[in-house]
Enzyme design. Structure first.
Site, PDB file in Angstrom:
ATOM      1  CE  LYS A  55      -3.927  -2.213   2.351  1.00 13.86           C
ATOM      2  NZ  LYS A  55      -4.929  -2.059   3.434  1.00 13.86           N
ATOM      3  CE1 TYR A  95      -9.447  -3.119   0.765  1.00 15.97           C
ATOM      4  CE2 TYR A  95      -8.633  -1.226  -0.452  1.00 15.97           C
ATOM      5  CZ  TYR A  95      -8.398  -2.338   0.346  1.00 15.97           C
ATOM      6  OH  TYR A  95      -7.116  -2.659   0.727  1.00 15.97           O
ATOM      7  CG  PHE A 103     -13.108   1.797   7.585  1.00 17.73           C
ATOM      8  CD1 PHE A 103     -12.684   1.151   6.437  1.00 17.73           C
ATOM      9  CD2 PHE A 103     -13.738   1.054   8.571  1.00 17.73           C
ATOM     10  CE1 PHE A 103     -12.877  -0.208   6.265  1.00 17.73           C
ATOM     11  CE2 PHE A 103     -13.936  -0.316   8.413  1.00 17.73           C
ATOM     12  CZ  PHE A 103     -13.492  -0.947   7.244  1.00 17.73           C
ATOM     13  NE  ARG A 148      -2.133  -5.748   7.346  1.00 18.90           N
ATOM     14  CZ  ARG A 148      -3.188  -6.453   6.971  1.00 18.90           C
ATOM     15  NH1 ARG A 148      -3.604  -7.472   7.710  1.00 18.90           N
ATOM     16  NH2 ARG A 148      -3.819  -6.162   5.855  1.00 18.90           N
ATOM     17  CG  ASN A 158      -3.580  -2.328   6.845  1.00 16.02           C
ATOM     18  OD1 ASN A 158      -3.525  -1.874   5.706  1.00 16.02           O
ATOM     19  ND2 ASN A 158      -4.500  -3.204   7.219  1.00 16.02           N
ATOM     20  CG  HIS A 161      -5.641  -6.362   0.253  1.00 14.17           C
ATOM     21  ND1 HIS A 161      -6.800  -6.403   0.999  1.00 14.17           N
ATOM     22  CD2 HIS A 161      -5.823  -7.230  -0.787  1.00 14.17           C
ATOM     23  CE1 HIS A 161      -7.653  -7.237   0.427  1.00 14.17           C
ATOM     24  NE2 HIS A 161      -7.086  -7.753  -0.670  1.00 14.17           N
ATOM     25  CD  GLU A 172      -8.977  -9.290  -3.240  1.00 18.08           C
ATOM     26  OE1 GLU A 172      -9.725  -8.799  -2.380  1.00 18.08           O
ATOM     27  OE2 GLU A 172      -7.867  -9.782  -2.953  1.00 18.08           O
TER      28      GLU A 172
HETATM   29  P1  CMP Z   1      -7.286  -4.595   4.056  1.00 14.42           P
HETATM   30  O1  CMP Z   1      -6.759  -5.925   4.441  1.00 14.42           O
HETATM   31  O2  CMP Z   1      -6.756  -3.982   2.819  1.00 14.42           O
HETATM   32  O3  CMP Z   1      -8.867  -4.688   3.944  1.00 14.42           O
HETATM   33  C1  CMP Z   1      -9.730  -3.625   4.224  1.00 14.42           C
HETATM   34  C2  CMP Z   1      -9.009  -2.455   4.795  1.00 14.42           C
HETATM   35  O4  CMP Z   1      -9.833  -1.528   5.472  1.00 14.42           O
HETATM   36  C3  CMP Z   1      -8.045  -2.930   5.849  1.00 14.42           C
HETATM   37  O5  CMP Z   1      -6.987  -3.617   5.274  1.00 14.42           O
HETATM   38  C4  CMP Z   1      -7.696  -1.642   6.539  1.00 14.42           C
HETATM   39  O6  CMP Z   1      -6.662  -0.951   5.883  1.00 14.42           O
HETATM   40  C5  CMP Z   1      -8.981  -0.855   6.387  1.00 14.42           C
HETATM   41  N1  CMP Z   1      -9.664  -0.759   7.682  1.00 14.42           N
HETATM   42  C6  CMP Z   1     -10.234  -1.756   8.369  1.00 14.42           C
HETATM   43  N2  CMP Z   1     -10.747  -1.283   9.519  1.00 14.42           N
HETATM   44  C7  CMP Z   1     -10.496   0.042   9.546  1.00 14.42           C
HETATM   45  C8  CMP Z   1     -10.782   1.078  10.452  1.00 14.42           C
HETATM   46  N3  CMP Z   1     -11.438   0.827  11.602  1.00 14.42           N
HETATM   47  N4  CMP Z   1     -10.364   2.319  10.151  1.00 14.42           N
HETATM   48  C9  CMP Z   1      -9.725   2.558   8.988  1.00 14.42           C
HETATM   49  N5  CMP Z   1      -9.432   1.602   8.066  1.00 14.42           N
HETATM   50  C10 CMP Z   1      -9.803   0.352   8.355  1.00 14.42           C
END
Ligand code: CMP
Length: 184
Positions: A55, A95, A103, A148, A158, A161, A172
């Site tokens: 990311k 997403y 979020f 992470r 984070n 993905h 995907e």
């Molecule tokens: P990812 O594994 O890419 O899948 C969905 C993403 O949503 C997740 O990683 C996080 O980056 C994001 N995400 C999930 N929960 C939250 C949250 N509470 N606040 C902001 N981003 C979130």
């Protein structure tokens, strides 16, 4: 001519391992099965593909190589990879399952804020293995040694993905790669 072809194939294919066209699962024009398949010890080992994104928070900090090293050290093979800027529409589609979450807007804004590296990873139980290597979504809850825990800033930023299931991985991967871009 036939002798030359045999010799060339021998150079690519270790002795005792069948050429790909002889392996179950092979389809003409599809790069699967790759060398990872040949490394499988028996039929009970599931060679899978999963989709990965490195990311924007990670590419901004020059962490692509460090993350790739963790992926490869865990035994996963990077069989496709490209660095791209994704569009808002691509991020919203990718997403879409989170569209109703509070979020969602923040997530889409973040994913288009800088370059990402999209990847296809291949190996034994690749989907679960990559989720283990990534660690929990929230880096504060991720296990030591995971991507992470080691590199991520927050649950939103984070760093990586990974697909959560085989069906998701197929969708995907198809969003970002055509079959001939995946080379096992
Ligand atoms: P990812 O594994 O890419 O899948 C969905 C993403 O949503 C997740 O990683 C996080 O980056 C994001 N995400 C999930 N929960 C939250 C949250 N509470 N606040 C902001 N981003 C979130």
């Amino acid at each position: 001519m036939a002798g030359w072809m045999f010799t060339a194939r021998s150079l690519q294919q270790p002795a005792g391992i069948l050429p790909p066209r002889c392996l179950p699962g092979y389809k003409p024009g599809n790069a699967f099965p790759s060398p990872a398949y040949a490394e499988a010890k028996d039929d009970s080992m599931a060679i899978e593909r999963t989709f990965s994104i490195i990311k924007p928070d990670a590419t901004a900090r020059n962490l692509t190589g460090a993350i790739n090293a963790m992926i490869e050290q865990a035994g996963l093979r990077i069989v496709a990879q490209k660095r791209v800027r994704i569009t808002r529409e691509q991020a919203q589609t990718f997403y879409a399952v989170h569209r109703e979450r509070p979020f969602f807007g923040e997530l889409v804004d973040f994913m288009i804020s800088g370059p990402v590296v999209v990847q296809v990873l291949e190996g034994e139980n690749a989907i679960a293995k990559y989720r283990d290597i990534m660690g929990a979504t929230d880096p504060a809850k991720a296990a030591p040694g995971t991507i992470r825990k080691t590199h991520s800033k927050s649950i939103g930023e984070n760093s990586v993905h990974g697909s959560d299931a085989a069906a998701t991985a197929a969708v995907e991967i198809a969003q970002f790669f055509s079959g001939n871009e995946i080379v096992g």
